[in-house]
Scaffold this motif. Sequence first.
Motif, PDB file in Angstrom:
ATOM      1  N   GLN A 100      -9.871  -3.816 -25.517  1.00 42.17           N
ATOM      2  CA  GLN A 100      -9.983  -5.069 -26.265  1.00 42.17           C
ATOM      3  C   GLN A 100      -9.641  -6.278 -25.394  1.00 42.17           C
ATOM      4  N   LEU A 101      -8.809  -6.061 -24.387  1.00 41.48           N
ATOM      5  CA  LEU A 101      -8.378  -7.111 -23.471  1.00 41.48           C
ATOM      6  C   LEU A 101      -7.952  -6.430 -22.184  1.00 41.48           C
ATOM      7  N   LEU A 102      -7.586  -7.223 -21.174  1.00 43.16           N
ATOM      8  CA  LEU A 102      -7.139  -6.673 -19.893  1.00 43.16           C
ATOM      9  C   LEU A 102      -5.765  -7.228 -19.538  1.00 43.16           C
ATOM     10  N   ALA A 103      -4.828  -6.343 -19.230  1.00 42.23           N
ATOM     11  CA  ALA A 103      -3.499  -6.742 -18.755  1.00 42.23           C
ATOM     12  C   ALA A 103      -3.619  -7.027 -17.260  1.00 42.23           C
ATOM     13  N   ILE A 104      -4.107  -8.197 -16.927  1.00 46.17           N
ATOM     14  CA  ILE A 104      -4.633  -8.479 -15.599  1.00 46.17           C
ATOM     15  C   ILE A 104      -3.581  -8.553 -14.506  1.00 46.17           C
ATOM     16  N   ASP A 105      -2.348  -8.936 -14.851  1.00 48.93           N
ATOM     17  CA  ASP A 105      -1.316  -8.971 -13.802  1.00 48.93           C
ATOM     18  C   ASP A 105      -0.415  -7.740 -13.874  1.00 48.93           C
ATOM     19  N   LEU A 106       0.085  -7.408 -15.060  1.00 47.48           N
ATOM     20  CA  LEU A 106       0.979  -6.262 -15.235  1.00 47.48           C
ATOM     21  C   LEU A 106       0.352  -4.972 -14.710  1.00 47.48           C
ATOM     22  N   GLU A 107      -0.940  -4.804 -14.982  1.00 45.98           N
ATOM     23  CA  GLU A 107      -1.639  -3.579 -14.598  1.00 45.98           C
ATOM     24  C   GLU A 107      -2.815  -3.864 -13.668  1.00 45.98           C
ATOM     25  N   GLY A 108      -2.706  -4.996 -12.964  1.00 38.28           N
ATOM     26  CA  GLY A 108      -3.790  -5.390 -12.074  1.00 38.28           C
ATOM     27  C   GLY A 108      -3.301  -5.963 -10.758  1.00 38.28           C
ATOM     28  N   TRP A 169     -15.374  -3.798   4.961  1.00 41.13           N
ATOM     29  CA  TRP A 169     -14.006  -3.936   4.439  1.00 41.13           C
ATOM     30  C   TRP A 169     -13.031  -2.954   5.088  1.00 41.13           C
ATOM     31  N   HIS A 170     -13.475  -2.273   6.139  1.00 36.71           N
ATOM     32  CA  HIS A 170     -12.623  -1.332   6.904  1.00 36.71           C
ATOM     33  C   HIS A 170     -12.075  -0.227   6.006  1.00 36.71           C
ATOM     34  N   ILE A 171     -12.987   0.355   5.234  1.00 43.81           N
ATOM     35  CA  ILE A 171     -12.642   1.425   4.296  1.00 43.81           C
ATOM     36  C   ILE A 171     -13.367   2.701   4.710  1.00 43.81           C
ATOM     37  N   ASP A 172     -12.669   3.810   4.610  1.00 46.05           N
ATOM     38  CA  ASP A 172     -13.296   5.116   4.782  1.00 46.05           C
ATOM     39  C   ASP A 172     -14.011   5.452   3.475  1.00 46.05           C
ATOM     40  N   PRO A 173     -15.344   5.592   3.472  1.00 44.63           N
ATOM     41  CA  PRO A 173     -16.056   5.841   2.212  1.00 44.63           C
ATOM     42  C   PRO A 173     -15.699   7.155   1.555  1.00 44.63           C
ATOM     43  N   HIS A 174     -14.958   8.008   2.262  1.00 43.27           N
ATOM     44  CA  HIS A 174     -14.518   9.277   1.694  1.00 43.27           C
ATOM     45  C   HIS A 174     -13.068   9.207   1.198  1.00 43.27           C
ATOM     46  N   LYS A 175     -12.525   7.981   1.147  1.00 43.25           N
ATOM     47  CA  LYS A 175     -11.161   7.782   0.661  1.00 43.25           C
ATOM     48  C   LYS A 175     -11.126   6.643  -0.356  1.00 43.25           C
ATOM     49  N   VAL A 176     -12.004   6.729  -1.331  1.00 46.51           N
ATOM     50  CA  VAL A 176     -12.101   5.693  -2.365  1.00 46.51           C
ATOM     51  C   VAL A 176     -11.706   6.317  -3.705  1.00 46.51           C
ATOM     52  N   GLY A 177     -10.614   5.833  -4.274  1.00 47.91           N
ATOM     53  CA  GLY A 177     -10.122   6.385  -5.531  1.00 47.91           C
ATOM     54  C   GLY A 177     -10.040   5.357  -6.629  1.00 47.91           C
ATOM     55  N   VAL A 178      -9.551   5.787  -7.783  1.00 48.85           N
ATOM     56  CA  VAL A 178      -9.391   4.904  -8.934  1.00 48.85           C
ATOM     57  C   VAL A 178      -7.986   5.068  -9.494  1.00 48.85           C
ATOM     58  N   LEU A 179      -7.494   4.019 -10.139  1.00 49.16           N
ATOM     59  CA  LEU A 179      -6.168   4.033 -10.758  1.00 49.16           C
ATOM     60  C   LEU A 179      -6.247   3.189 -12.011  1.00 49.16           C
ATOM     61  N   GLY A 180      -5.829   3.763 -13.147  1.00 49.59           N
ATOM     62  CA  GLY A 180      -5.920   3.017 -14.390  1.00 49.59           C
ATOM     63  C   GLY A 180      -4.756   3.277 -15.323  1.00 49.59           C
ATOM     64  N   PHE A 181      -4.529   2.305 -16.203  1.00 44.87           N
ATOM     65  CA  PHE A 181      -3.432   2.342 -17.158  1.00 44.87           C
ATOM     66  C   PHE A 181      -3.989   2.362 -18.582  1.00 44.87           C
ATOM     67  N   SER A 182      -3.437   3.223 -19.439  1.00 45.68           N
ATOM     68  CA  SER A 182      -3.796   3.253 -20.851  1.00 45.68           C
ATOM     69  C   SER A 182      -5.307   3.432 -21.003  1.00 45.68           C
ATOM     70  N   ALA A 183      -6.017   2.444 -21.586  1.00 52.86           N
ATOM     71  CA  ALA A 183      -7.473   2.549 -21.660  1.00 52.86           C
ATOM     72  C   ALA A 183      -8.075   2.628 -20.268  1.00 52.86           C
ATOM     73  N   GLY A 184      -7.446   1.947 -19.296  1.00 54.25           N
ATOM     74  CA  GLY A 184      -7.895   2.056 -17.916  1.00 54.25           C
ATOM     75  C   GLY A 184      -7.688   3.450 -17.355  1.00 54.25           C
ATOM     76  N   GLY A 185      -6.682   4.174 -17.899  1.00 54.72           N
ATOM     77  CA  GLY A 185      -6.496   5.569 -17.526  1.00 54.72           C
ATOM     78  C   GLY A 185      -7.641   6.420 -18.051  1.00 54.72           C
ATOM     79  N   PHE A 215     -10.257  10.467  -5.595  1.00 58.41           N
ATOM     80  CA  PHE A 215      -9.014  10.828  -6.276  1.00 58.41           C
ATOM     81  C   PHE A 215      -8.846   9.886  -7.455  1.00 58.41           C
ATOM     82  N   ALA A 216      -8.001  10.274  -8.392  1.00 61.56           N
ATOM     83  CA  ALA A 216      -7.776   9.458  -9.587  1.00 61.56           C
ATOM     84  C   ALA A 216      -6.307   9.486  -9.971  1.00 61.56           C
ATOM     85  N   VAL A 217      -5.795   8.328 -10.396  1.00 59.51           N
ATOM     86  CA  VAL A 217      -4.421   8.197 -10.874  1.00 59.51           C
ATOM     87  C   VAL A 217      -4.480   7.663 -12.300  1.00 59.51           C
ATOM     88  N   LEU A 218      -3.881   8.401 -13.236  1.00 55.95           N
ATOM     89  CA  LEU A 218      -3.877   8.024 -14.645  1.00 55.95           C
ATOM     90  C   LEU A 218      -2.442   7.766 -15.086  1.00 55.95           C
TER      91      LEU A 218
END
Length: 316
Positions: A100-108, A169-185, A215-218
């Motif tokens: 419904q909304l985004l906790a843009i600083d607390l979870e961003g 962006w100096h990123i290894d394309p095989h090391k790209v993950g996600v991390l989310g909180f609550s609905a973002g989880g 990888f994923a972090v919930l």
Amino acid sequence: MTQPLTCALLVAIACGPLAAQNKSAWEPSAGHVQIPIWPGTPPDAQRVPSPESTQAGNSPVAGRPWLQVHNVSRPTMTVYSPKGKSAGAAVVVFPGGGYQLLAIDLEGTEVCDWLTSKGITCVLLKYRVPNAGPSWSQACGCDLDTKSSMPLEDAQRTLGLVRLHAAEWHIDPHKVGVLGFSAGGHLSAAISTHFDRRLYPPVDAADRQSCRPDFAVLLYPGHLWNYKPGRVLNPELPITRNTPPTFIAQAEDDPVDSINHSLVYYVALKDAGVPVEMHLYAHGKHAFGLRRTNLPITRWPQLVETWLATIGMMSE
């Protein structure tokens, strides 16, 4: 949080009454630029009730208020580069807010401050909200009529964009993950189980890149349990052996999302042979983000750092 009204009430409990001040659309701090993730009108675009706005709640988390972004119709990503030596890894961060909304600083942005201090590139996704139309289902995180999900479309697109720009962006394309909180989880779980095909017609070269997270972090995830007896996994999350390694953390006294959400996802991952690590704490409630308190659960970032090293995403 199975109904929009319940979501709104739980957000109110967490945030308290909103302050009267209503700022304009969210902007990152100086030196950072939001990048639109879609070159034109996003797929499955829906009219939002009013223009994007940023509001501050007056009920603090760990002694400080946090910012809420409402009515996002033009999703963006903001790239935060590592401070010091790069580890080569990148994390796309999905703030929570009940879709419904985004906790843009607390979870961003606060998450990005932590990640970049560890040499990890942070990509903050401002995905589309709210998703509270007559056929929107909180349980599946999708529109029941079309089975589409604007947040998941935004997440798939962003993973492709990160990999497209990995060298820049100096990123290894095989090391790209996600991390989310609550609905973002839930969104982290959704993209971990819906990466074999895009939910939208391909737009450009970014959509030819893989959108599977490495990888994923919930954190205190919701929408993973279908609320039936026996702790049954949400059928909209088809876990397979190709689902990425996952880290889960939640408090047992969470009044918003039952630990059953974490439990059913953990068991399903184990049954599929997917590497998973879960930490459950007696106390911590919901929406604590990274803000430190005297509760042990707020030390979860150190556990994630150790886990990332064990799965080869960063050095010890």
